[in-house]
Design a protein around this motif. Structure first.
Motif, mmCIF file in Angstrom:
data_model
loop_
_atom_site.group_PDB
_atom_site.id
_atom_site.type_symbol
_atom_site.label_atom_id
_atom_site.label_comp_id
_atom_site.label_asym_id
_atom_site.label_seq_id
_atom_site.Cartn_x
_atom_site.Cartn_y
_atom_site.Cartn_z
ATOM 1 N N GLY A 118 36.741 -6.377 -31.177
ATOM 2 C CA GLY A 118 35.691 -6.270 -30.175
ATOM 3 C C GLY A 118 35.350 -7.614 -29.571
ATOM 4 O O GLY A 118 35.175 -7.747 -28.350
ATOM 5 N N TYR A 119 35.256 -8.638 -30.428
ATOM 6 C CA TYR A 119 34.948 -9.984 -29.939
ATOM 7 C C TYR A 119 36.084 -10.514 -29.087
ATOM 8 O O TYR A 119 35.852 -11.154 -28.047
ATOM 9 C CB TYR A 119 34.698 -10.911 -31.123
ATOM 10 N N PHE A 137 27.939 -3.591 -39.386
ATOM 11 C CA PHE A 137 27.740 -2.582 -38.348
ATOM 12 C C PHE A 137 28.761 -1.466 -38.497
ATOM 13 O O PHE A 137 28.502 -0.320 -38.116
ATOM 14 C CB PHE A 137 27.822 -3.223 -36.962
ATOM 15 N N GLY A 141 27.957 2.350 -38.745
ATOM 16 C CA GLY A 141 28.660 3.315 -37.906
ATOM 17 C C GLY A 141 29.264 4.435 -38.723
ATOM 18 O O GLY A 141 29.217 5.613 -38.325
ATOM 19 N N ILE A 169 20.872 -0.618 -31.012
ATOM 20 C CA ILE A 169 21.006 -1.267 -29.701
ATOM 21 C C ILE A 169 19.794 -2.145 -29.431
ATOM 22 O O ILE A 169 19.924 -3.294 -28.973
ATOM 23 C CB ILE A 169 21.159 -0.200 -28.586
ATOM 24 N N ASN A 172 19.947 -5.364 -31.418
ATOM 25 C CA ASN A 172 20.857 -6.340 -30.825
ATOM 26 C C ASN A 172 20.243 -7.019 -29.611
ATOM 27 O O ASN A 172 20.415 -8.227 -29.417
ATOM 28 C CB ASN A 172 22.174 -5.659 -30.434
ATOM 29 N N TRP A 185 27.331 -9.951 -30.167
ATOM 30 C CA TRP A 185 27.114 -8.504 -30.054
ATOM 31 C C TRP A 185 28.443 -7.774 -29.915
ATOM 32 O O TRP A 185 28.577 -6.604 -30.295
ATOM 33 C CB TRP A 185 26.204 -8.185 -28.860
ATOM 34 N N GLN A 186 29.430 -8.475 -29.366
ATOM 35 C CA GLN A 186 30.746 -7.861 -29.206
ATOM 36 C C GLN A 186 31.336 -7.476 -30.561
ATOM 37 O O GLN A 186 32.002 -6.447 -30.696
ATOM 38 C CB GLN A 186 31.693 -8.825 -28.486
ATOM 39 N N HIS A 188 29.522 -6.798 -33.280
ATOM 40 C CA HIS A 188 28.731 -5.673 -33.757
ATOM 41 C C HIS A 188 29.230 -4.363 -33.139
ATOM 42 O O HIS A 188 29.379 -3.355 -33.834
ATOM 43 C CB HIS A 188 27.257 -5.873 -33.407
ATOM 44 N N PHE A 189 29.484 -4.405 -31.847
ATOM 45 C CA PHE A 189 29.940 -3.215 -31.130
ATOM 46 C C PHE A 189 31.307 -2.761 -31.643
ATOM 47 O O PHE A 189 31.518 -1.575 -31.921
ATOM 48 C CB PHE A 189 29.998 -3.519 -29.629
ATOM 49 N N PHE A 192 30.991 -1.395 -35.201
ATOM 50 C CA PHE A 192 30.347 -0.081 -35.216
ATOM 51 C C PHE A 192 31.332 1.017 -34.803
ATOM 52 O O PHE A 192 31.452 2.042 -35.489
ATOM 53 C CB PHE A 192 29.134 -0.084 -34.285
ATOM 54 N N LEU A 193 32.032 0.797 -33.701
ATOM 55 C CA LEU A 193 32.996 1.807 -33.241
ATOM 56 C C LEU A 193 34.116 1.999 -34.259
ATOM 57 O O LEU A 193 34.527 3.131 -34.540
ATOM 58 C CB LEU A 193 33.589 1.387 -31.892
#
Length: 211
Positions: A118-119, A137, A141, A169, A172, A185-186, A188-189, A192-193
């Protein structure tokens, strides 16, 4: 009970490793052990550096691959470490009760890599990234994915799942503001996914829920 106890030992081992690394770096920062450049050197060799996926030269051949995992054992200070380790301990129990130690390791490991992906895709700066929050995260998730499956199958409302996602969300956004934009946050996203997806592979079957 023995299986759960063994699984918790895996979590304790993760906490001990992360803590030992950060304490060593902290002692070096204060000139008590090693070199004053130890933290910088460790970051250079084990942090996640987006530039290594482009034109930068790695410090060793495997670095562009290993950094997708090694970054998750480093932290930027004692506060960062404490928050992540407390969160790890808090979330791990529910994961272990659901899928056991092996399932926890799969979810945690996959989420670390997913956070780095993600990052790598969403970050637009050469700033390095460290921390276990991508994996954390991912645990969140995974737990929410199982909750979604359980509640959907039992024809229960999905609002608690949506509420938890909105809360994450919001968390964050608050942290991003408080840290003046210096929040990965990237990661974390991505974590999570990744956690949500792998959780449905590790344990796709719904469990009974009490109304």
């Amino acid at each position: 009970m023995a299986s759960v106890k063994y699984s918790r030992q895996i979590v304790i081992a993760l906490i001990v490793i992360c803590t030992a690394i950060e304490v060593s770096l902290l002692l070096a920062d204060f000139g008590l052990v090693g070199s004053g450049r130890l933290r910088q050197t460790v970051y250079e060799y084990a942090g996640f550096w987006p530039g290594l996926l482009r034109t930068w030269q790695p410090n060793y051949d495997a670095q562009p691959y290993l950094m997708f995992v090694t970054y998750g054992f480093l932290h930027s200070g004692i506060a960062h470490l404490l928050i992540n380790m407390v969160t790890l301990w808090s979330l791990s129990g529910a994961v272990i009760r659901r899928v056991g130690g092996r399932g926890f390791v799969l979810l945690y490991g996959f989420s670390i890599v997913a956070g780095a992906i993600g990052y790598a895709f969403l970050n637009t700066t050469p700033v390095p990234m460290v921390g276990a929050s991508g994996a954390l995260f991912g645990l969140a998730g995974g737990l929410l994915a199982w909750s979604y499956v359980d509640r959907y199958t039992a024809q229960q409302g999905l609002w608690p799942v949506a509420q938890a996602i909105v809360l994450l969300i919001g968390l964050n956004l608050v942290l991003w503001w408080a840290m003046d934009g210096h929040l990965a946050w990237q990661t974390h996203f991505g974590g999570f996914l990744g956690g949500w997806m792998i959780a449905t592979v590790i344990d796709p079957r719904p469990r009974e829920r009490k109304t």
